[in-house]
Design a protein around this motif. Structure first.
Motif, PDB file in Angstrom:
ATOM      1  N   ILE A   1      -3.022   3.638   4.336  1.00 29.56           N
ATOM      2  CA  ILE A   1      -1.617   3.221   4.432  1.00 29.56           C
ATOM      3  C   ILE A   1      -1.199   3.055   5.893  1.00 29.56           C
ATOM      4  O   ILE A   1      -0.769   1.984   6.300  1.00 29.56           O
ATOM      5  CB  ILE A   1      -0.721   4.226   3.677  1.00 29.56           C
ATOM      6  N   ASP A   2      -1.378   4.095   6.686  1.00 30.90           N
ATOM      7  CA  ASP A   2      -0.872   4.021   8.058  1.00 30.90           C
ATOM      8  C   ASP A   2      -1.729   3.167   8.980  1.00 30.90           C
ATOM      9  O   ASP A   2      -1.217   2.493   9.860  1.00 30.90           O
ATOM     10  CB  ASP A   2      -0.764   5.436   8.647  1.00 30.90           C
ATOM     11  N   HIS A   3      -3.034   3.237   8.831  1.00 24.79           N
ATOM     12  CA  HIS A   3      -3.912   2.567   9.798  1.00 24.79           C
ATOM     13  C   HIS A   3      -4.947   1.698   9.105  1.00 24.79           C
ATOM     14  O   HIS A   3      -6.090   1.615   9.550  1.00 24.79           O
ATOM     15  CB  HIS A   3      -4.623   3.621  10.669  1.00 24.79           C
ATOM     16  N   PHE A   4      -4.570   1.061   8.018  1.00 23.62           N
ATOM     17  CA  PHE A   4      -5.550   0.332   7.200  1.00 23.62           C
ATOM     18  C   PHE A   4      -6.309  -0.728   7.988  1.00 23.62           C
ATOM     19  O   PHE A   4      -7.524  -0.829   7.910  1.00 23.62           O
ATOM     20  CB  PHE A   4      -4.869  -0.294   5.981  1.00 23.62           C
ATOM     21  N   GLY A   5      -5.589  -1.507   8.745  1.00 18.53           N
ATOM     22  CA  GLY A   5      -6.217  -2.605   9.478  1.00 18.53           C
ATOM     23  C   GLY A   5      -7.177  -2.133  10.551  1.00 18.53           C
ATOM     24  O   GLY A   5      -8.063  -2.862  10.977  1.00 18.53           O
ATOM     25  N   GLU A   6      -7.005  -0.867  10.972  1.00 19.26           N
ATOM     26  CA  GLU A   6      -7.809  -0.376  12.103  1.00 19.26           C
ATOM     27  C   GLU A   6      -9.114   0.254  11.657  1.00 19.26           C
ATOM     28  O   GLU A   6     -10.011   0.461  12.465  1.00 19.26           O
ATOM     29  CB  GLU A   6      -7.008   0.684  12.884  1.00 19.26           C
ATOM     30  N   VAL A   7      -9.216   0.606  10.351  1.00 21.40           N
ATOM     31  CA  VAL A   7     -10.409   1.322   9.889  1.00 21.40           C
ATOM     32  C   VAL A   7     -11.553   0.342   9.701  1.00 21.40           C
ATOM     33  O   VAL A   7     -11.401  -0.700   9.078  1.00 21.40           O
ATOM     34  CB  VAL A   7     -10.116   2.047   8.561  1.00 21.40           C
ATOM     35  N   GLN A   8     -12.700   0.683  10.247  1.00 20.82           N
ATOM     36  CA  GLN A   8     -13.897  -0.159  10.085  1.00 20.82           C
ATOM     37  C   GLN A   8     -14.829   0.500   9.083  1.00 20.82           C
ATOM     38  O   GLN A   8     -15.158   1.635   9.218  1.00 20.82           O
ATOM     39  CB  GLN A   8     -14.608  -0.320  11.422  1.00 20.82           C
TER      40      GLN A   8
ATOM     41  N   ARG B   1       0.863  -1.191   0.000  1.00 23.45           N
ATOM     42  CA  ARG B   1       0.000   0.000   0.000  1.00 23.45           C
ATOM     43  C   ARG B   1       0.900   1.241   0.000  1.00 23.45           C
ATOM     44  O   ARG B   1       1.478   1.599   1.016  1.00 23.45           O
ATOM     45  CB  ARG B   1      -0.913  -0.007   1.230  1.00 23.45           C
ATOM     46  N   ARG B   2       1.010   1.864  -1.171  1.00 23.72           N
ATOM     47  CA  ARG B   2       1.862   3.058  -1.305  1.00 23.72           C
ATOM     48  C   ARG B   2       1.179   4.082  -2.201  1.00 23.72           C
ATOM     49  O   ARG B   2       0.473   3.720  -3.147  1.00 23.72           O
ATOM     50  CB  ARG B   2       3.207   2.685  -1.940  1.00 23.72           C
ATOM     51  N   VAL B   3       1.450   5.369  -1.916  1.00 23.75           N
ATOM     52  CA  VAL B   3       0.927   6.435  -2.780  1.00 23.75           C
ATOM     53  C   VAL B   3       1.710   6.439  -4.086  1.00 23.75           C
ATOM     54  O   VAL B   3       2.937   6.300  -4.084  1.00 23.75           O
ATOM     55  CB  VAL B   3       1.071   7.806  -2.083  1.00 23.75           C
ATOM     56  N   ASP B   4       0.995   6.588  -5.195  1.00 24.63           N
ATOM     57  CA  ASP B   4       1.643   6.767  -6.490  1.00 24.63           C
ATOM     58  C   ASP B   4       1.750   8.276  -6.725  1.00 24.63           C
ATOM     59  O   ASP B   4       0.735   8.955  -6.930  1.00 24.63           O
ATOM     60  CB  ASP B   4       0.785   6.113  -7.584  1.00 24.63           C
TER      61      ASP B   4
END
Lengths: 643, 82
Positions: A636-643, A172-175
């Motif tokens: 990117i930084d908190h992907f797993g935490e977002v519901q 997961r990276r910004v293009d």
């Protein structure tokens, strides 16, 4: 509409059903009614269902009788009953009443050419185990989304990027080049997206994955007549044909096993659609609108007038500045990219109202401004070109005063400043991108906020060269008006209006939007017309207004175009927004993400906080920077935490 | 006066970014330093800081579209008022 996802692993590597479950769970808002996963060897398909047609037997993934061809499908094929009848006559047998099975049978009969028969909005993927081949297709104008990537030898696709990111093999990276495009055109030029190595299947394209190779091919494109083509057209007859087409396109889009509502903006386009439903069908209609507390944006008077005249059951959601600020992070989560205006936020609230009212499907007037030339940008380009022929004229500049009557601050300008701002008679005149350069040049100024490192990296590619390289054969032979229409319909329509401002915020609350003006027969009919029937002198959507005579109230038919807009930077300082805004734009956070110049962002924030950001550029910069920061936080930084 | 104007333009339109250099003669519109409504911010600043009110018929690029033009315009208006 639904949500779909899938994985085709390299040979010898079985697809993981729990990963597919995890992917589809990320986009359950697109299909809360049911979900299922199917795995066969290295191929896995997943589906989240929003039940609209054939509520009892349309489950997916769906397979052919021998289990060798499987499909996941997001969208609607509106002409499926006619296609089904035709297929039955050819000997096909059906187990369901669903449009999904029609695509499956058509694919078995016609292969990749099946898409030419479809009238609808779709993104689907067919796994043909007989040939070890994946066939993916997206509708002609880009209503249904479809993204894909390749990682660790696997091909991964989904309706939304967040489902793809659920696969831990995907980085997961910004293009930066993608960001550079958004800060030029408002949108990405597909297949590029805001995220590195994540591709968008362009509208009107299909994709084949076979033997490890990906092939993307165009099956339909926007086309216009060559400039100056002599063609006599009887206007009355033309308006009648158009109305007939619109009635049929709307009738097809009422096909559903659940009730269908309609958005009502108070303008011509949505009023025409609602009027067609009332006049030409037996369908009772419920209409939905957004109203604003700020009179500069509010159109509720016109909405109520139309609803009253058509006798619809009408309801509206009031939208305050604070509301926009509070829902904005959710909007970015659904848009999955930076956005430069807040306009999707009120539509996010509107789809919630629709859902709470027990509806799943709405008709909208989207697409009309692109195909009939409704936007002020088309008028602006026409005036600039007209004036550019005689730059010394004292009369021609006065025409600029007729532009953007709904922008009071622009109206306060002297003609001399308007002339300078709209760059009449300058070096733009010879550009192939003439119509859009003032907008894109203004947007490009937002890049001054980029950090020196990002600025240097983004300088490696000129976005104008990239868009010029994509222009189709024949573009230069079209009338300048058609060229402007093309740029709008090819890029801004799918990249922003149908996605960030439509599908994504509608599906956030499991609402499917349908667009009669974007029936490909209507689009092709409109595109074939000479520009003079779209904008007569400076009267926009001329032929549509003629077709709408007697259909909608005259006050609506003759109303000056007011594009849908919503308050921008002033929305972010009420309770519930201020806190996350301050956190997202804090110098330490901005510096950590590394995209923007932290000190400059702080100065912008202070200017906005003082209420002094009154210009378009400052507002776009603020909303663009804030949404970029939020997108990086969320994806990117908190992907797993977002519901 | 030049310094005050330059500081305002740098802070308000360029957000302190030093890389966005411009000369005293550069057109603020052509360099896209101010957008169509930026000129309204500019005349509000000129009024508040120098006590010079810009009339509608003076809202012209030849009066306001560079540092040097602004200085010339403000001085001319101030002298006329004195």
């Amino acid at each position: 509409m639904c949500g779909i996802a899938g994985i085709i692993n390299p040979p010898g590597s079985e697809a993981d059903p729990s990963l597919l479950r995890h992917m589809i769970d990320r986009i359950r808002h697109r299909g809360p009614d049911d979900s299922a996963v199917y795995v066969k060897d290295r191929a896995g398909l997943a589906h989240a269902r929003l039940s609209i047609i054939d509520l009892t037997s349309g489950q997916q993934p769906m397979h052919n009788e021998t289990g060798t061809v499987s499909i996941v499908f997001n969208g609607e094929i509106f002409n499926f009953p006619e296609l089904r009848d035709g297929l039955i006559k050819q000997g096909c047998r059906f187990r369901t009443r669903s449009d999904t099975e029609v695509i499956l049978r058509l694919y078995e009969l016609k292969g990749e050419d099946c898409v030419h028969d479809l009238n609808g909005q779709w993104a689907f993927a067919v796994w043909d185990a007989r040939q070890e081949k994946l066939f993916v297709s997206r509708d002609r104008v880009g209503i249904a989304p479809m993204f894909y990537t390749q990682a660790a030898g696997a091909f991964i696709f989904a309706s939304e990027i967040k489902a793809i990111f659920a696969d831990p093999r995907v980085a997961r990276r910004v293009d930066i080049a993608g960001l550079n495009e958004i800060f030029t055109f408002w949108v990405n030029l597909p297949p590029r997206t805001f995220f590195e190595n994540i591709c968008e299947l362009p509208p009107g394209h299909s994709l084949v994955l076979q033997d490890g190779a990906v092939r993307v091919a165009c099956y339909w494109r926007l086309d216009y007549p060559t400039s100056g083509s002599p063609r006599h057209i009887d206007e009355r007859e033309c308006a009648e044909q158009l109305l007939e087409l619109l009635v049929d396109a709307t009738r097809l889009r009422l096909r559903a096993d659940v009730p269908v509502g309609a958005y009502l903006s108070g303008g011509l386009d949505s009023s025409v659609i609602a009027a067609v439903v009332r006049r030409y069908t037996e369908t009772p209609l419920k209409t939905f609108s957004v109203s604003f507390e700020d009179a500069e944006f509010d159109e509720s008077r016109h909405q109520k007038e139309v609803a009253g005249a058509l006798g619809t059951e009408h309801c509206e959601v009031p939208c305050s500045y604070g509301d926009i600020g509070r829902v904005f992070p959710r909007v970015v989560w659904h848009a999955e990219k930076p956005i430069l205006r807040t306009a999707p936020a009120p539509l996010f609230m509107l789809s919630r109202l629709v859902r709470e009212s027990g509806y799943k499907v709405v008709l909208t007037g989207e697409g009309s401004d692109e195909i009939f030339g409704g936007y002020d940008l088309f008028k602006e380009a026409k005036i600039r070109r007209f004036w550019g022929v005689r730059p010394e004229s004292q009369m021609r500049p006065l025409l600029l005063k007729r532009l953007y009557p709904y922008l009071p601050k622009l109206q306060a300008q002297s003609p001399a400043y308007l002339q300078a701002f709209f760059q009449v008679g300058d070096s733009y005149a010879s550009s192939r991108l003439f119509s859009h350069l003032p907008r894109w040049e203004l947007t490009s100024k937002l890049k001054m906020f980029l950090s020196p490192e990002v600025l240097q990296s983004s300088a490696a590619e000129d976005p104008y060269h990239r868009i010029e390289a994509q222009l189709p054969e024949g573009y230069d032979r079209w009338d300048p008006f058609s060229r402007a229409q093309y740029l709008e319909a090819e890029y801004l329509l799918p990249g922003y209006l149908l996605s960030s401002q439509a599908d994504r915020v509608a599906m956030a609350h499991s609402i499917e939007a349908r667009y009669p003006f974007l029936d490909h027969r209507v689009v092709e009919f409109a595109n074939a017309l000479p520009p003079r029937l779209k904008m007569k002198v400076l009267r926009e959507k001329y032929i549509l207004k003629r077709a709408a005579g007697g259909l909608v109230p005259e006050s609506i038919r003759n109303r000056a175009k007011q594009p849908y807009r919503s308050p921008d930077s002033q929305s972010f300082f009420a309770t519930g927004a201020r806190e996350y805004v301050e956190a997202a734009l804090a110098p330490a956070r901005v510096a950590r993400h590394g995209i923007f110049h932290a000190a400059a962002v702080l100065k912008l924030l202070e200017k906005v906080r003082r209420g002094q950001a009154i210009g378009i550029k400052d507002n776009m910069a603020f909303v663009g920077i804030l949404s970029t920061q939020l997108a990086i936080d969320q994806f990117i930084d908190h992907f797993g935490e977002v519901q | 006066m030049k310094n005050i104007l330059r500081q305002f333009i740098t802070d308000n339109f360029l957000f302190g970014l030093q890389g966005q250099s411009f000369s005293d003669d550069d057109s603020l519109l052509e360099k896209r330093i101010i957008d169509s409504t930026g000129v309204l911010e500019l005349i509000a600043f000129v009024d508040a800081t120098f006590g010079v009110k810009v009339q509608d018929d003076e809202l012209l690029p030849e009066n306001l579209d560079s540092i040097n033009r602004l200085v010339h315009f403000i001085e001319k208006k101030s002298k006329a008022a004195a």
